[in-house]
Write a protein that holds these residues in place. Structure first.
Motif, PDB file in Angstrom:
ATOM      1  N   TYR A   1       0.855  -1.191   0.000  1.00  0.00           N
ATOM      2  CA  TYR A   1       0.000   0.000   0.000  1.00  0.00           C
ATOM      3  C   TYR A   1       0.887   1.236   0.000  1.00  0.00           C
ATOM      4  N   THR A   2       0.283   2.407  -0.237  1.00  0.00           N
ATOM      5  CA  THR A   2       1.062   3.644  -0.221  1.00  0.00           C
ATOM      6  C   THR A   2       0.683   4.490   0.998  1.00  0.00           C
TER       7      THR A   2
ATOM      8  N   GLN B   1      -2.536   6.503   0.440  1.00  0.00           N
ATOM      9  CA  GLN B   1      -3.709   5.631   0.539  1.00  0.00           C
ATOM     10  C   GLN B   1      -4.054   5.408   2.011  1.00  0.00           C
ATOM     11  N   ALA B   2      -3.055   5.176   2.845  1.00  0.00           N
ATOM     12  CA  ALA B   2      -3.299   4.979   4.279  1.00  0.00           C
ATOM     13  C   ALA B   2      -3.858   6.250   4.918  1.00  0.00           C
TER      14      ALA B   2
ATOM     15  N   GLY C   1     -10.216  -0.511   0.358  1.00  0.00           N
ATOM     16  CA  GLY C   1      -8.769  -0.575   0.128  1.00  0.00           C
ATOM     17  C   GLY C   1      -8.014   0.443   0.949  1.00  0.00           C
ATOM     18  N   ASP C   2      -8.573   1.644   1.049  1.00  0.00           N
ATOM     19  CA  ASP C   2      -7.927   2.698   1.827  1.00  0.00           C
ATOM     20  C   ASP C   2      -7.906   2.357   3.317  1.00  0.00           C
TER      21      ASP C   2
ATOM     22  N   ALA D   1      -5.385  -0.259   3.965  1.00  0.00           N
ATOM     23  CA  ALA D   1      -4.043   0.350   3.961  1.00  0.00           C
ATOM     24  C   ALA D   1      -3.767   1.012   5.311  1.00  0.00           C
TER      25      ALA D   1
ATOM     26  N   THR E   1       5.197   0.782   3.866  1.00  0.00           N
ATOM     27  CA  THR E   1       4.523   1.276   2.659  1.00  0.00           C
ATOM     28  C   THR E   1       5.293   0.801   1.436  1.00  0.00           C
TER      29      THR E   1
ATOM     30  N   GLU F   1      -0.554   1.431  -4.776  1.00  0.00           N
ATOM     31  CA  GLU F   1      -1.700   1.330  -3.870  1.00  0.00           C
ATOM     32  C   GLU F   1      -2.193  -0.108  -3.776  1.00  0.00           C
ATOM     33  N   LEU F   2      -2.748  -0.426  -2.626  1.00  0.00           N
ATOM     34  CA  LEU F   2      -3.345  -1.735  -2.401  1.00  0.00           C
ATOM     35  C   LEU F   2      -4.556  -1.866  -3.313  1.00  0.00           C
TER      36      LEU F   2
ATOM     37  N   THR G   1      -8.028  -3.437  -4.809  1.00  0.00           N
ATOM     38  CA  THR G   1      -9.201  -4.048  -4.197  1.00  0.00           C
ATOM     39  C   THR G   1      -9.700  -5.220  -5.035  1.00  0.00           C
TER      40      THR G   1
END
Length: 170
Positions: free
Chosen positions: A37-38, A41-42, A108-109, A112, A122, A126-127, A129
């Protein structure tokens, strides 16, 4: 005898060559330790979490009426399943109240954010979905000490009194 060795070697080569396409089709398992994930995004996930999840799961993801989403107990519970199972649970059932369910993007967010809160690194992407992608990602097994103690599957609850106080309450 020389002919039999040649046939054995030929058979082994055929088996190896036939197995190469099968190995190429297998998607390798990934761990959340690989940076799935980034950071941005988290950050989005934290905003969504605070608005839609914290009332049940606590501001620090430590659990209230809902289970904790961080810590050894959380990891022990979800390390047995691919990340897709956790994503599916979130998207199908959260939040529990009358609000609309989380969208795939929000799911997804929030995932993350949960990974960040559990101190997983990280990455640059992005993670996703996408269920097929999430089926290949797993949480690591909890530390051996936690599983050996047998406490990894039981939620930790604070003490609410002495045995004498509890017995008087009964």
């Amino acid at each position: 005898m020389n002919v039999s060795w040649q046939r054995i070697i030929q058979g082994m080569l055929i088996c190896m060559i036939a197995g190469i396409p099968t190995m190429a089709l297998q998607t390798p398992q990934r761990s959340v330790r690989d940076g799935v994930y980034t950071g941005p995004q988290a950050t989005r996930g934290q905003t969504t979490y605070r608005a839609k999840c914290a009332s049940c799961h606590g501001n620090a993801l430590d659990g209230r009426t809902g289970p904790p989403l961080a810590g050894t107990d959380f990891i022990a519970t979800w390390s047995k399943e691919p990340l897709a199972e956790l994503a599916n649970k979130i998207i199908r059932t959260m939040p529990k109240n009358s609000d609309p369910r989380l969208t795939p993007q929000e799911t997804g967010d929030v995932l993350a954010y949960m990974l960040q809160a559990n101190n997983f690194p990280t990455g640059n992407v992005e993670l996703a979905t996408d269920e097929a992608v999430l089926k290949q990602v797993r949480l690591p097994a909890p530390p051996a000490a936690a599983t050996a103690a047998g406490t990894s599957h039981v939620p930790s609850l604070p003490a609410s009194g002495t045995v004498a106080q509890v017995m008087r309450g009964i």
